[in-house]
Design a protein around this motif. Structure first.
Motif, short mmCIF file in Angstrom:
data_model
loop_
_atom_site.label_atom_id
_atom_site.label_comp_id
_atom_site.label_asym_id
_atom_site.label_seq_id
_atom_site.Cartn_x
_atom_site.Cartn_y
_atom_site.Cartn_z
N HIS A 151 -2.23 6.39 4.46
CA HIS A 151 -1.94 7.71 3.90
C HIS A 151 -1.18 8.58 4.90
O HIS A 151 -0.30 9.36 4.50
N ILE A 152 -1.49 8.46 6.17
CA ILE A 152 -0.74 9.20 7.20
C ILE A 152 0.73 8.76 7.18
O ILE A 152 1.65 9.59 7.25
N MET A 172 0.83 -1.20 0.00
CA MET A 172 0.00 0.00 0.00
C MET A 172 0.86 1.25 0.00
O MET A 172 0.63 2.20 -0.76
N LEU A 173 1.90 1.26 0.85
CA LEU A 173 2.75 2.44 0.95
C LEU A 173 3.56 2.66 -0.33
O LEU A 173 3.73 3.79 -0.77
N ILE A 214 6.87 14.64 4.78
CA ILE A 214 7.00 15.93 5.47
C ILE A 214 7.72 15.82 6.80
O ILE A 214 8.00 16.83 7.44
N GLY A 215 8.02 14.59 7.24
CA GLY A 215 8.69 14.38 8.52
C GLY A 215 7.74 13.76 9.53
O GLY A 215 6.66 14.29 9.80
N ALA A 216 8.16 12.62 10.08
CA ALA A 216 7.29 11.87 11.01
C ALA A 216 6.92 12.69 12.23
O ALA A 216 5.83 12.54 12.79
N GLU A 217 7.82 13.57 12.66
CA GLU A 217 7.57 14.33 13.89
C GLU A 217 6.46 15.35 13.74
O GLU A 217 5.94 15.87 14.74
N ARG A 222 3.84 11.17 6.42
CA ARG A 222 4.95 11.34 7.36
C ARG A 222 6.30 11.16 6.68
O ARG A 222 7.26 11.88 6.99
N ARG A 223 6.38 10.20 5.78
CA ARG A 223 7.65 9.96 5.09
C ARG A 223 8.06 11.17 4.26
O ARG A 223 9.25 11.38 4.02
#
Length: 245
Positions: A217-218, A104-105, A225-228, A222-223
């Motif tokens: 999708h989250i 999926m990712l 824009i940055g996971a944090e 995150r991958r």
């Protein structure tokens, strides 16, 4: 490859508004079922059963949306997605036989907008098709009547008019779905939105069975824009983290 014809049964036919859907799947039973449902919804449908013919058909027919299986002869659906998206942007609903989050990712990473795991209901598939096409229409409308200004949340910038995102001044490529998901979170920064809320706002889909779509999708977002920047509240949902005022 064969072309189906649009239905003439009133409101169902009107709903499709003669939009073109290319179904790429090598299982004839699944192809026939999908084509029949979309025909009843008023769409024009063509089919392809392998990677090379899918790319050729997409270039020649210029569909409004692809329904794309990952496992195909010739070359797989991921490569089809890459090649078609290189020709022109088109929404893609990816099908996978495995409930495998990696698939999926990867699919989301090469330009797919949504995915469904087999077996699936034709009712849900038709609903997802309508949602993806409405998102394209909303994006086109936003381009002609843009919101003014750029939203800046620390090092994250969201340009509504151009539907562009930058992190630390660098452009980040998001799919249309990822952009809409980020905007939804950014509209109420630091506030926790449930998976059901996000599903309803971004996908127009109120069935809780689709919350795995939100999670995937989250992760893809995150991958990029940055996971944090996206906080998980376990058992509830997600929040966009922003610098303290």
């Amino acid at each position: 490859m064969e072309q189906t014809h649009t239905s003439h049964n009133g409101t169902a036919a009107a709903a499709g508004a003669q939009r073109r859907v290319l179904v790429i799947e090598d299982d004839t039973t699944i192809v026939d079922a999908i084509a029949a449902r979309l025909r009843a919804e008023g769409f024009l449908v063509q089919t392809a059963s392998d990677g090379p013919s899918a790319v050729d058909t997409a270039e020649a027919w210029q569909p409004d949306l692809l329904i794309l299986d990952i496992m195909l002869p010739g070359f797989d659906g991921l490569e089809v997605c890459r090649r078609v998206q290189a020709q022109r942007p088109v929404p893609v609903l990816m099908l996978t036989a495995r409930d495998d989050e990696t698939d999926m990712l990867v699919g989301l990473g090469v330009g797919a907008d949504d995915y469904m795991t087999k077996p699936f209901s034709m009712r849900e598939l038709a609903a997802r098709v309508h949602v993806l096409l409405r998102r394209v229409e909303r994006a086109a409308l936003a381009a002609t009547t843009p919101r003014s200004g750029i939203l800046r949340l620390g090092e994250l910038e969201i340009d509504h008019a151009q539907r562009r995102v930058r992190v630390r001044g660098e452009d980040v490529h998001l799919t249309p779905t990822e952009f809409d998901l980020l905007v939804c979170l950014a509209n109420t920064p630091r506030a926790v939105l449930s998976r059901e809320q996000l599903l309803a706002e971004v996908w127009d889909w109120a069935d809780a069975s689709g919350t795995r779509t939100v999670d995937s999708h989250i992760k893809a977002l995150r991958r990029k824009i940055g996971a944090e920047r996206i906080r998980t509240v376990h058992g509830v949902g997600y929040a966009l983290e922003t610098p303290a005022p």
